[in-house]
Scaffold this motif. Structure first.
Motif, short mmCIF file in Angstrom:
data_model
loop_
_atom_site.label_atom_id
_atom_site.label_comp_id
_atom_site.label_asym_id
_atom_site.label_seq_id
_atom_site.Cartn_x
_atom_site.Cartn_y
_atom_site.Cartn_z
N GLU A 21 0.84 -1.20 0.00
CA GLU A 21 0.00 0.00 0.00
C GLU A 21 0.87 1.25 0.00
O GLU A 21 0.58 2.23 -0.71
CB GLU A 21 -0.91 -0.02 1.23
N MET A 22 1.97 1.23 0.76
CA MET A 22 2.87 2.38 0.80
C MET A 22 3.54 2.60 -0.55
O MET A 22 3.64 3.73 -1.03
CB MET A 22 3.94 2.17 1.89
N ILE A 23 4.01 1.51 -1.14
CA ILE A 23 4.68 1.62 -2.44
C ILE A 23 3.73 2.19 -3.49
O ILE A 23 4.11 3.06 -4.29
CB ILE A 23 5.22 0.23 -2.87
N ASN A 24 2.48 1.73 -3.47
CA ASN A 24 1.50 2.23 -4.44
C ASN A 24 1.15 3.68 -4.18
O ASN A 24 1.08 4.50 -5.11
CB ASN A 24 0.24 1.37 -4.39
N SER A 25 0.90 4.03 -2.92
CA SER A 25 0.47 5.40 -2.60
C SER A 25 1.58 6.42 -2.82
O SER A 25 1.31 7.58 -3.16
CB SER A 25 -0.02 5.46 -1.15
N LEU A 26 2.84 6.01 -2.64
CA LEU A 26 3.98 6.93 -2.81
C LEU A 26 4.55 6.91 -4.23
O LEU A 26 5.44 7.69 -4.55
CB LEU A 26 5.09 6.57 -1.81
N SER A 27 4.04 5.98 -5.05
CA SER A 27 4.53 5.84 -6.43
C SER A 27 6.04 5.61 -6.47
O SER A 27 6.78 6.26 -7.22
CB SER A 27 4.16 7.07 -7.27
N ILE A 28 6.50 4.69 -5.63
CA ILE A 28 7.91 4.32 -5.59
C ILE A 28 8.03 2.83 -5.86
O ILE A 28 7.02 2.13 -6.00
CB ILE A 28 8.55 4.67 -4.23
N THR A 29 9.25 2.34 -5.94
CA THR A 29 9.44 0.91 -6.23
C THR A 29 10.14 0.16 -5.11
O THR A 29 10.18 -1.07 -5.12
CB THR A 29 10.25 0.72 -7.52
N SER A 30 10.72 0.90 -4.13
CA SER A 30 11.48 0.23 -3.07
C SER A 30 11.26 0.92 -1.73
O SER A 30 10.98 2.13 -1.68
CB SER A 30 12.99 0.23 -3.38
N LEU A 31 11.41 0.14 -0.66
CA LEU A 31 11.36 0.67 0.69
C LEU A 31 12.50 0.06 1.50
O LEU A 31 12.68 -1.16 1.49
CB LEU A 31 10.03 0.33 1.36
N PHE A 32 13.25 0.90 2.19
CA PHE A 32 14.28 0.38 3.08
C PHE A 32 13.63 -0.05 4.40
O PHE A 32 12.74 0.63 4.93
CB PHE A 32 15.36 1.43 3.34
N VAL A 33 14.11 -1.17 4.92
CA VAL A 33 13.66 -1.69 6.21
C VAL A 33 14.70 -1.27 7.24
O VAL A 33 15.89 -1.54 7.06
CB VAL A 33 13.52 -3.22 6.18
N VAL A 34 14.26 -0.60 8.31
CA VAL A 34 15.21 -0.06 9.28
C VAL A 34 14.95 -0.55 10.69
O VAL A 34 13.82 -0.90 11.05
CB VAL A 34 15.20 1.48 9.26
#
Length: 337
Positions: A304-317
Motif C-alpha cells: 500500500e505504501m509503495i503504491n500510494s507513494l509511487s515508488i518501487t522500493s522501501l528500506f527496512v530499518v
C-alpha cells in the motif's frame, strides 16, 4: 400436467437493457432494506440471544457444527468456512446426511447451529433429536421463533421477516442474505472475542495472494551485501556504479553512525543531471528523510505504501539503520501484488 416453458437458445431476449438495471437496483434496494431491518433487530430483541450464542460458542471446548439444507445449507457451508478461517473450529454437516451416519461427527463438547428460514425443515428432525438426547447446545437461525426448530433450540437467533427480492416472493434472496449476514456477525464477534490477530489469520491462509500479503517485510527483504548503500561524502561517480551493481534502482545514503539520511533514485539522477554531475557528492543529490518501514510490517501494508507513494522500493530499518530493502518485484514474486 403443465410444464414450464424454457427459452430456446435461438430466441433473443427482447426486454430493454434499461429494464435489467431497474431490476438490479430494485433487488439491491430490497436487500439493503432487509439488512437495515436485521441491524435494528440486533439492537433490540436479537441482542440477548446473539450475546448468549457468542458466549456459548466461545466457552465450548469442541467445534461449531453448522447444518441446513437447500439454500440454507449453502449459506451454512460458507458460515462454517468463515468461522474455521477466523479461529473458531467449525464444519458443515448436511441435514440429509446427518441421519445416515454423519451424526457420529458430533460430540457432546460441540455446539450445533441449525439454519432454516421456516424452522420446519423435516430433514433437521434427526439432528434436533440428537442434540436434545445428548444435551448438545443447539442454536437456531430461523425467522420463526415458535417453529419446531425454534421451540427445540437452546438459543434462537430469530431473523426478522423481510421481503424477498424475487418479484414472486419465492426465490430465497433477502432471507439468505440475512442468514449469511448473521453468520458473518457471529464469526467476527468470535474473532474479536478470541483476540484473533492477522498473524493468526496467516496460519489458516498460507496460500495465494492473501497468504502472501500476511507475510512480514522481514520474510521477503534483501539483506547484507545486497543492500544498495553508500556513505555521505561518496561521489556520484561511485554512487552510480553502486546503483548499477545492486540493481534496485535506488541507493540509500547513510551517515557515520550508519543511519539512513536519504535516498537517490533513478528520478533523482534525471533531475540533477549536469556537466559536473559525476563530481558532486551523494548528499547534493539525495532526497532527504526517505520513507522507511519496520521488519514487522505486513507485506500488504508495504504494498500500500509503495503504491500510494509511487515508488518501487522501501528500506527496512531498525533504530534508523537500514537492515533490508523490499522491492516491488519482491511483492510480485511472492504473489502479494
Amino acid at each position: 400436467m403443465h410444464m414450464p416453458s424454457f427459452q430456446k437458445h435461438d430466441e433473443r431476449i427482447v426486454t430493454p437493457s434499461a429494464d435489467w438495471l431497474v431490476s438490479a437496483e430494485r433487488t439491491l434496494a430490497t436487500e439493503i432494506e432487509s439488512l437495515k431491518t436485521l441491524r435494528a433487530a440486533l439492537g433490540n430483541g436479537l441482542s440477548a440471544p446473539f450475546t448468549k450464542a457468542i458466549e456459548t460458542i466461545a466457552q465450548s471446548t469442541g467445534r461449531v457444527i453448522i447444518s441446513g439444507i437447500g439454500k440454507s445449507g449453502i449459506i451454512g457451508t460458507k458460515i462454517a468456512a468463515t468461522l474455521a478461517s477466523t479461529g473458531t473450529p467449525a464444519f458443515f454437516v448436511h441435514a440429509s446426511e446427518a441421519s445416515h451416519g454423519d451424526l457420529g461427527m458430533i460430540t457432546e463438547e460441540d455446539v450445533v447451529v441449525a439454519i432454516s428460514w421456516s424452522g420446519e425443515t423435516q430433514e433437521l428432525a434427526s439432528l434436533i433429536a440428537f442434540t436434545r438426547r445428548f444435551r448438545v447446545p443447539l442454536i437456531s437461525i430461523t425467522s420463526k421463533k415458535d417453529s419446531t426448530l425454534g421451540a427445540a433450540s437452546d438459543i434462537v437467533l430469530a431473523l426478522p421477516r423481510v421481503e424477498e427480492a424475487c418479484p414472486h416472493g419465492l426465490a430465497p434472496t433477502s432471507s439468505t442474505l440475512l442468514q449469511l449476514a448473521i453468520g458473518d456477525a457471529l464469526a467476527i464477534a468470535l474473532l474479536e472475542a478470541r483476540g484473533f490477530t492477522a498473524q493468526d489469520f496467516k496460519v489458516y491462509h498460507p496460500g495465494g495472494r492473501l497468504g502472501a500479503s500476511l507475510q512480514h517485510a522481514r520474510d521477503i527483504m534483501h539483506t547484507g551485501d545486497s543492500l544498495p548503500l553508500a556513505r555521505m561524502g561518496t561521489s556520484m561517480r561511485e554512487a552510480i556504479v553502486l546503483m548499477t551493481q545492486k540493481g534496485f534502482g535506488v541507493l540509500g545514503i547513510t551517515n557515520e553512525l550508519g543511519q539512513i539520511k536519504g535516498v537517490i533514485t533513478d528520478g533523482d539522477l534525471r533531475r540533477h543531471i549536469s556537466s559536473d554531475f559525476l563530481d558532486r557528492n551523494v548528499e547534493d543529490i539525495m532526497t532527504e528523510n526517505p520513507k522507511t518501514i519496520s521488519a514487522d510490517l505486513l507485506v500488504a501494508s508495504a504494498l500500500e505504501m509503495i503504491n500510494s507513494l509511487s515508488i518501487t522500493s522501501l528500506f527496512v530499518v531498525e533504530d534508523s539503520r537500514p537492515v533490508g530493502i523490499v522491492h516491488l518485484h519482491d511483492l510480485l514474486r511472492v504473489g502479494a501484488a
